[in-house]
Motif scaffolding. Structure first.
Motif, PDB file in Angstrom:
ATOM      1  N   MET A 143       0.843  -1.179   0.000  1.00 44.58           N
ATOM      2  CA  MET A 143       0.000   0.000   0.000  1.00 44.58           C
ATOM      3  C   MET A 143       0.884   1.237   0.000  1.00 44.58           C
ATOM      4  SD  MET A 143      -3.051   1.038   2.695  1.00 44.58           S
ATOM      5  CE  MET A 143      -2.059   0.614   4.101  1.00 44.58           C
ATOM      6  N   PHE A 145       0.369   5.882  -0.374  1.00 43.09           N
ATOM      7  CA  PHE A 145      -0.560   7.004  -0.334  1.00 43.09           C
ATOM      8  C   PHE A 145      -0.051   8.095  -1.259  1.00 43.09           C
ATOM      9  CE2 PHE A 145      -0.682   4.756   3.632  1.00 43.09           C
ATOM     10  CZ  PHE A 145      -2.033   4.675   3.950  1.00 43.09           C
ATOM     11  N   THR A 146      -0.983   8.776  -1.938  1.00 45.67           N
ATOM     12  CA  THR A 146      -0.618   9.917  -2.770  1.00 45.67           C
ATOM     13  C   THR A 146      -1.294  11.153  -2.208  1.00 45.67           C
ATOM     14  OG1 THR A 146      -2.466   9.658  -4.317  1.00 45.67           O
ATOM     15  CG2 THR A 146      -0.427   8.464  -4.818  1.00 45.67           C
ATOM     16  N   ALA A 147      -0.607  12.281  -2.286  1.00 43.85           N
ATOM     17  CA  ALA A 147      -1.175  13.552  -1.833  1.00 43.85           C
ATOM     18  C   ALA A 147      -0.901  14.616  -2.884  1.00 43.85           C
ATOM     19  CB  ALA A 147      -0.571  13.961  -0.494  1.00 43.85           C
ATOM     20  N   LEU A 150      -5.798  13.208  -0.510  1.00 45.49           N
ATOM     21  CA  LEU A 150      -4.919  12.185   0.051  1.00 45.49           C
ATOM     22  C   LEU A 150      -5.585  10.853  -0.233  1.00 45.49           C
ATOM     23  CD1 LEU A 150      -2.524  11.261   1.768  1.00 45.49           C
ATOM     24  CD2 LEU A 150      -3.941  11.660   3.785  1.00 45.49           C
ATOM     25  N   SER A 151      -4.898   9.995  -0.983  1.00 48.32           N
ATOM     26  CA  SER A 151      -5.550   8.792  -1.482  1.00 48.32           C
ATOM     27  C   SER A 151      -4.698   7.549  -1.247  1.00 48.32           C
ATOM     28  CB  SER A 151      -5.800   8.973  -2.988  1.00 48.32           C
ATOM     29  OG  SER A 151      -6.513   7.893  -3.510  1.00 48.32           O
ATOM     30  N   PRO A 152      -5.283   6.492  -0.658  1.00 45.86           N
ATOM     31  CA  PRO A 152      -4.561   5.226  -0.521  1.00 45.86           C
ATOM     32  C   PRO A 152      -4.600   4.458  -1.831  1.00 45.86           C
ATOM     33  CG  PRO A 152      -6.744   5.026   0.425  1.00 45.86           C
ATOM     34  CD  PRO A 152      -6.616   6.449  -0.044  1.00 45.86           C
ATOM     35  N   LYS A 153      -3.540   3.750  -2.117  1.00 47.97           N
ATOM     36  CA  LYS A 153      -3.442   2.936  -3.334  1.00 47.97           C
ATOM     37  C   LYS A 153      -2.947   1.553  -2.949  1.00 47.97           C
ATOM     38  CE  LYS A 153      -4.213   6.581  -5.915  1.00 47.97           C
ATOM     39  NZ  LYS A 153      -5.492   6.773  -6.566  1.00 47.97           N
ATOM     40  N   THR A 167      -6.311  13.684  -8.400  1.00 47.87           N
ATOM     41  CA  THR A 167      -4.875  13.717  -8.671  1.00 47.87           C
ATOM     42  C   THR A 167      -4.600  14.310 -10.044  1.00 47.87           C
ATOM     43  OG1 THR A 167      -4.476  11.822  -7.230  1.00 47.87           O
ATOM     44  CG2 THR A 167      -2.786  12.312  -8.865  1.00 47.87           C
ATOM     45  N   ARG A 216       8.917   9.140   1.997  1.00 45.16           N
ATOM     46  CA  ARG A 216       8.151  10.082   1.181  1.00 45.16           C
ATOM     47  C   ARG A 216       8.944  10.436  -0.073  1.00 45.16           C
ATOM     48  NH1 ARG A 216       7.367  11.835   6.472  1.00 45.16           N
ATOM     49  NH2 ARG A 216       5.188  11.842   7.139  1.00 45.16           N
TER      50      ARG A 216
END
Length: 182
Positions: A21, A23-25, A35-38, A63, A88
């Motif tokens: 997993m 995360f994108t921000a 803020l999205s989990p992938k 995004t 990060r």
């Protein structure tokens, strides 16, 4: 405890490959921060300064809208096992859509699945590691197949209709640049 790097090294790339997993921000100049989990096996290190992930169809496409506006993106990985670490990746991102010149090269590195909306390619400006000492330990059980089954049930025409209705404009009314029906 926190250390900056100019690029990924072999140790950090190996860490990324083990994660299930990330995360994108992203954020527009004005509006909501996204803020999205992938998950799933959608992320690749292309080299020590470039990464990409396959962005699957979702409820929104924030995004893409944010990257069109300013390109800023942060990707975060967390270790949930015995050895704590937060990683990060700060950089500038862009979307590659079906039909774009880079699509086939990226698709050769990340397996496409129904609902593949775009690739997000990130040119890394800097890399930061930090301790992660307060992040709890979790155990990976399995990937969910819910999104894959949902996309397969919709089929190509249903996915395109969904993109048209839900993925061409962000929640703040900004264009996502998604070329529906290309």
């Amino acid at each position: 405890m926190a250390t900056f790097f100019d690029a990924l090294d072999d140790k950090l790339r190996a860490f990324i490959e083990k994660q299930h997993m990330f995360f994108t921000a992203t954020a527009p100049e004005e509006g909501r921060i996204n803020l999205s989990p992938k998950g799933m096996d959608t992320f690749r290190c292309l080299d020590n300064k470039t990464v990409a992930y396959l962005n699957l169809t979702g409820s929104g496409n924030e995004t893409s809208a944010h990257l069109m506006e300013n390109g800023r993106i942060t990707i975060m990985f967390c270790s949930y096992d015995k050895n704590p670490l937060i990683l990060r990746l700060y950089g500038t991102g862009r979307c590659v859509h079906p039909g774009d010149v880079e699509w086939d090269d990226l698709a050769a590195q990340i397996e496409l699945t129904m609902g593949a909306r775009q690739f997000v390619v990130v040119d890394i400006d800097s890399v930061l590691t930090s301790c992660g000492y307060a992040v709890p330990r979790y155990e990976f059980v399995e990937d969910r197949d819910t999104l894959k089954r949902w996309a397969e049930a919709k089929g190509e025409d249903g996915i395109e209709a969904y993109w048209q209705e839900h993925n061409t404009v962000s929640i703040d009314g900004k264009s996502t640049g998604h070329p529906v029906g290309r």
